[in-house]
Design an enzyme around this catalytic site. Structure first.
Site, PDB file in Angstrom:
ATOM      1  N   GLY A 132       0.823  -1.207   0.000  1.00 16.36           N
ATOM      2  CA  GLY A 132       0.000   0.000   0.000  1.00 16.36           C
ATOM      3  C   GLY A 132       0.855   1.254   0.000  1.00 16.36           C
ATOM      4  N   HIS A 145       4.365   2.487  -7.972  1.00 16.92           N
ATOM      5  CA  HIS A 145       3.422   1.353  -7.975  1.00 16.92           C
ATOM      6  C   HIS A 145       2.523   1.406  -9.211  1.00 16.92           C
ATOM      7  CE1 HIS A 145       4.048   1.705  -3.457  1.00 16.92           C
ATOM      8  NE2 HIS A 145       4.338   0.440  -3.683  1.00 16.92           N
ATOM      9  N   GLY A 189       9.149  -3.981  -8.573  1.00 14.40           N
ATOM     10  CA  GLY A 189       9.982  -2.845  -8.971  1.00 14.40           C
ATOM     11  C   GLY A 189      11.467  -3.165  -8.861  1.00 14.40           C
ATOM     12  N   LYS A 213      13.557  -1.056  -7.961  1.00 14.72           N
ATOM     13  CA  LYS A 213      14.168  -0.297  -6.864  1.00 14.72           C
ATOM     14  C   LYS A 213      14.653  -1.260  -5.781  1.00 14.72           C
ATOM     15  CE  LYS A 213      12.179   2.199  -3.608  1.00 14.72           C
ATOM     16  NZ  LYS A 213      12.897   1.766  -2.396  1.00 14.72           N
TER      17      LYS A 213
END
Ligand code: PAF
Length: 283
Positions: free
Chosen positions: A35, A41, A152, A154
């Site tokens: 979330g 996202h 992701g 990242k």
């Protein structure tokens, strides 16, 4: 007009929703999240949409990947805003279980990860982390049985750990990595950026700048050790406590010392105030 997604909070509700989505043999992509959704996202969701007919997003702040001294209690929870963004993206299913559903009383099983999970990057500073991630992601894959799952870049080591686990356990899901999404000044988007004070936020741009400068020096032929030392000093000078700045093989995550050991990935983790940030780039 975007349609409202099906929202499931119990396993029977999830089964029912999946049966509806899977009718007519639709392919399904999953974007697992905790979330506090940001544009990073959303980019995962859009990539998922290109890979499958239906898109499911899970929102679950997973307690098993936090150490007792970490930010589980304060981790941002923004359900209303998250749902609005998921509606706008036309997501088909939101899986939002509570901790009692994911880890019911008596829960006693963990996925133990090695290989990329023990290569000496995040695992050195967050030893509990990948066991918790692997356990919850294995559960999400088993509950939802997606064809594709998008993570992701990242969290680059996490992406490798999850891809390895999915292969090793024959989970039948293709794990896809999505490029990092950055703020205009280069800071990698992260749900934890909200913890930064204005002064810290201003200094946080140093991480991406150092990654780019270090990459430029490496590509110009300077010895990796010299480049990494200069980068580490610049990060320290900006007021960060550096956990690591390392050049690794982009597939195996083994340490690399020269450009001919390509593909190379440069990865950094550092703390400013109480906030720990991570970032990486392709060299
Ligand atoms: O990257 C994250 O947000 C989490 O680690 C994940 C993959 C959703 C597992 O809890």
């Amino acid at each position: 007009m975007p349609h409202s997604p099906l929202i499931a909070r119990t396993l029977p509700a999830l089964s029912k929703a999946l049966a509806r989505l899977r009718a007519r043999q639709s392919t399904l992509a999953l974007v697992p999240t905790m979330g506090a959704l940001h544009d990073g996202h959303i980019s995962l969701i859009r990539l998922a949409r290109r890979r499958a007919k239906r898109v499911a997003v899970s929102i679950f702040v997973n307690p098993t990947q936090f150490a007792p001294h970490e930010d589980l209690a304060s981790y941002p929870r923004t359900w209303k805003a998250d749902l609005a963004r998921l509606v706008a993206e036309g997501v088909d299913l939101v899986w939002n279980p509570g901790a009692d559903i994911m880890y019911p009383s008596g829960f006693a099983t963990r996925v133990a990860v090695e290989g990329p999970a023990t290569c000496g990057l995040e695992d050195r500073f967050r030893p509990h982390f990948f066991g918790g991630v692997a356990t919850v992601v294995a559960k999400l894959f088993t509950q939802i049985r997606p064809d594709v799952a998008v993570f992701g870049e990242k969290d680059f080591q996490q992406l490798k750990v999850v891809a390895r686990m999915a292969r090793d356990l024959d989970l039948g899901v293709k794990v896809v990595g999505a490029p990092i999404v950055r703020e205009r000044d280069g800071l990698a988007m992260s749900s934890r950026n909200v913890y930064l004070s204005d002064a810290e936020r201003a200094r946080a741009t140093v991480l991406h700048r150092v990654l780019k400068d270090t990459r430029a020096r490496m590509r110009a032929g300077a010895p990796f050790a010299t480049c990494l030392d200069a980068g580490a000093s610049a990060i320290a000078q900006a007021g960060f406590a550096l956990d690591y700045l390392e050049a690794r093989h982009a597939e195996t995550l083994a340490p690399v010392a020269a450009m001919d050991e390509a593909p190379v990935r440069l990865l950094v983790a550092a703390k400013i105030g109480t906030t720990r940030l991570i970032d990486n780039i392709k060299v």
